[in-house]
Design an enzyme around this catalytic site. Structure first.
Site, PDB file in Angstrom:
ATOM      1  N   GLN A   9       0.744  -1.218  -0.066  1.00 40.44           N
ATOM      2  CA  GLN A   9      -0.161  -0.097   0.095  1.00 40.44           C
ATOM      3  C   GLN A   9       1.096   1.246   0.088  1.00 40.44           C
ATOM      4  O   GLN A   9       1.842   1.297   0.581  1.00 40.44           O
ATOM      5  CB  GLN A   9      -0.871  -0.092   1.277  1.00 40.44           C
ATOM      6  CG  GLN A   9      -2.416   0.631   0.938  1.00 40.44           C
ATOM      7  CD  GLN A   9      -3.369   0.175   2.023  1.00 40.44           C
ATOM      8  OE1 GLN A   9      -3.266  -1.009   2.297  1.00 40.44           O
ATOM      9  NE2 GLN A   9      -4.200   0.968   2.265  1.00 40.44           N
ATOM     10  N   SER A  94       3.755  -6.434   2.631  1.00 38.13           N
ATOM     11  CA  SER A  94       2.674  -6.439   3.277  1.00 38.13           C
ATOM     12  C   SER A  94       1.631  -7.093   2.498  1.00 38.13           C
ATOM     13  O   SER A  94       1.604  -8.106   2.326  1.00 38.13           O
ATOM     14  CB  SER A  94       2.054  -4.893   3.683  1.00 38.13           C
ATOM     15  OG  SER A  94       1.006  -4.925   4.711  1.00 38.13           O
ATOM     16  N   LEU A  95       0.483  -6.156   1.776  1.00 35.21           N
ATOM     17  CA  LEU A  95      -0.389  -6.776   1.008  1.00 35.21           C
ATOM     18  C   LEU A  95       0.384  -7.631  -0.276  1.00 35.21           C
ATOM     19  O   LEU A  95      -0.081  -8.575  -0.711  1.00 35.21           O
ATOM     20  CB  LEU A  95      -1.458  -5.929   0.531  1.00 35.21           C
ATOM     21  CG  LEU A  95      -1.094  -4.961  -0.643  1.00 35.21           C
ATOM     22  CD1 LEU A  95      -1.450  -5.771  -1.967  1.00 35.21           C
ATOM     23  CD2 LEU A  95      -1.712  -3.444  -0.422  1.00 35.21           C
ATOM     24  N   ARG A 119      -9.425  -8.296   4.020  1.00 36.65           N
ATOM     25  CA  ARG A 119      -8.339  -7.855   4.826  1.00 36.65           C
ATOM     26  C   ARG A 119      -8.491  -6.218   4.924  1.00 36.65           C
ATOM     27  O   ARG A 119      -8.026  -5.721   5.904  1.00 36.65           O
ATOM     28  CB  ARG A 119      -6.951  -8.186   4.011  1.00 36.65           C
ATOM     29  CG  ARG A 119      -5.677  -7.920   4.832  1.00 36.65           C
ATOM     30  CD  ARG A 119      -4.500  -8.401   4.017  1.00 36.65           C
ATOM     31  NE  ARG A 119      -3.147  -8.028   4.752  1.00 36.65           N
ATOM     32  CZ  ARG A 119      -2.388  -7.181   4.643  1.00 36.65           C
ATOM     33  NH1 ARG A 119      -2.838  -6.196   3.673  1.00 36.65           N
ATOM     34  NH2 ARG A 119      -1.316  -7.106   5.211  1.00 36.65           N
ATOM     35  N   HIS A 203      -0.307  -3.129  11.011  1.00 38.14           N
ATOM     36  CA  HIS A 203       0.942  -3.982  11.767  1.00 38.14           C
ATOM     37  C   HIS A 203       1.207  -3.708  13.180  1.00 38.14           C
ATOM     38  O   HIS A 203       2.252  -3.378  13.482  1.00 38.14           O
ATOM     39  CB  HIS A 203       2.331  -3.717  10.754  1.00 38.14           C
ATOM     40  CG  HIS A 203       1.804  -4.288   9.347  1.00 38.14           C
ATOM     41  ND1 HIS A 203       1.574  -5.684   8.898  1.00 38.14           N
ATOM     42  CD2 HIS A 203       1.783  -3.756   8.215  1.00 38.14           C
ATOM     43  CE1 HIS A 203       1.405  -5.839   7.581  1.00 38.14           C
ATOM     44  NE2 HIS A 203       1.559  -4.535   7.122  1.00 38.14           N
ATOM     45  N   GLN A 252       1.099 -11.861  10.333  1.00 39.03           N
ATOM     46  CA  GLN A 252       1.620 -10.416   9.412  1.00 39.03           C
ATOM     47  C   GLN A 252       0.522  -9.247   9.746  1.00 39.03           C
ATOM     48  O   GLN A 252       1.131  -8.200   9.987  1.00 39.03           O
ATOM     49  CB  GLN A 252       1.434 -10.954   7.788  1.00 39.03           C
ATOM     50  CG  GLN A 252       2.219  -9.597   7.086  1.00 39.03           C
ATOM     51  CD  GLN A 252       1.228  -9.495   5.803  1.00 39.03           C
ATOM     52  OE1 GLN A 252       0.043  -9.176   5.923  1.00 39.03           O
ATOM     53  NE2 GLN A 252       1.798  -9.997   4.752  1.00 39.03           N
TER      54      GLN A 252
END
Length: 311
Positions: A9, A94-95, A119, A203, A252
């Site tokens: 992102q 991340s994603l 998510r 996170h 995560q």
């Protein structure tokens, strides 16, 4: 040795993937598949905006994955890329870890799009607007950032969210604690400490409701062993076992994205060529500063595809 890396992102931009879709049927097929999976014209939002709607977490996450997988499918068709033969590892920020798994055949594109929609919505809903915050410490190492976070917490949450490398560490948690961390960092002479314009504190432990949602969502999909190992964000180590991958994807959501360690470990394992597949070039810049001597090249446009070495 090559690794493919997939952006997270912040790399979204209006127009991403548009030129690929206009030039290549393989890209158009990916965007159609994602639109159908989400029952939404996401590709139109990617190509035309507005940026405010594209940046919403629930849209940005599947959109970035779609741009990455479109670019990958074009590389396979136009340049003969074969992951099993030509690539040692995949990894994503991340994603981007979901994009990496889709690229490596662990998840279908449709399942990945739906998981990222869940998510994004779950991460957005986990903390009330304005209650959480994130801040970047520029010029801080991880140990210093962790010590600042611990001092700033004062009984609430302030965690290390991202260790991006090149002296860039991101903190996440309760807004008051993150603001205290910025003040402490500035007083300690950290080069720059700035609050980030984000919609939620990603996170960190405040994301536990989203982690629970992802546990349920991931249990409901088929997850195969990837055709090449995935460097997991929370481990900074390669994994191929589907049960371990599922567990790491849940961890995560609340855990630290260990990007610096992941890139350094891939370089130590022999990777000297990184390709950032999808929108933007954020990760390419980080790789060059983490793994001196390694090359890092973004691949997100028809011109990038044409420059990619033929396999």
């Amino acid at each position: 040795m090559r690794a493919l890396i997939f952006p997270g992102q912040g790399s979204q931009a209006v127009g991403m993937g548009k030129a690929l879709a206009e030039a290549f049927p393989q890209a158009r097929a990916v965007f159609s598949e994602v639109d159908e999976a989400l029952s939404q014209p996401l590709a139109r939002l990617m190509f035309e905006g507005p940026i405010e709607a594209l940046t919403l977490t629930a849209n940005a996450q599947p959109a970035l994955m779609a741009a990455s997988l479109a670019a990958l499918r074009v590389l396979e068709a136009e340049r003969g890329l074969n992951l099993a033969r030509d690539v040692a590892f995949v990894a994503g920020h991340s994603l981007g870890e979901y994009s990496a798994l889709a690229a490596a055949g662990s998840l279908t594109i449709a399942d990945t799009a739906r998981l990222l929609r869940i998510r994004g919505e779950a991460m957005q809903a986990a903390v009330a607007p304005g209650d959480g915050a994130m801040a970047a410490l520029i010029g801080a190492d991880t140990e210093t950032a962790a010590a600042i976070a611990a001092e700033a917490a004062e009984g609430v949450v302030c965690d290390v969210a991202n260790d991006n490398g090149a002296g860039q560490v991101v903190l996440s948690g309760d807004k008051a604690a993150v603001e205290r961390a910025v003040a402490i960092a500035q007083a300690r002479g950290i080069k720059r400490a700035v609050m980030l314009n984000v919609s939620a504190p990603f996170h960190c432990r405040l994301m536990q409701p989203a982690a629970d949602a992802m546990r349920a969502a991931l249990e409901a999909v088929t997850l195969r062993a990837p055709i090449v190992p995935l460097y997991a964000n929370v481990l900074a180590a390669p994994v191929s076992d589907p049960a371990a991958i599922r567990q790491n994807l849940v961890a995560q959501v609340t855990g630290t994205v260990r990007w610096r360690e992941s890139v350094a470990a891939m370089a130590a394992a022999g990777v000297d060529t990184f390709y950032e597949v999808g929108s933007g070039k954020v990760l390419s810049g980080l790789v060059k500063r983490i793994a001196s001597g390694a090359s890092a090249t973004p691949v997100g446009t028809p011109e990038d595809v044409a420059a990619f070495p033929r396999s």
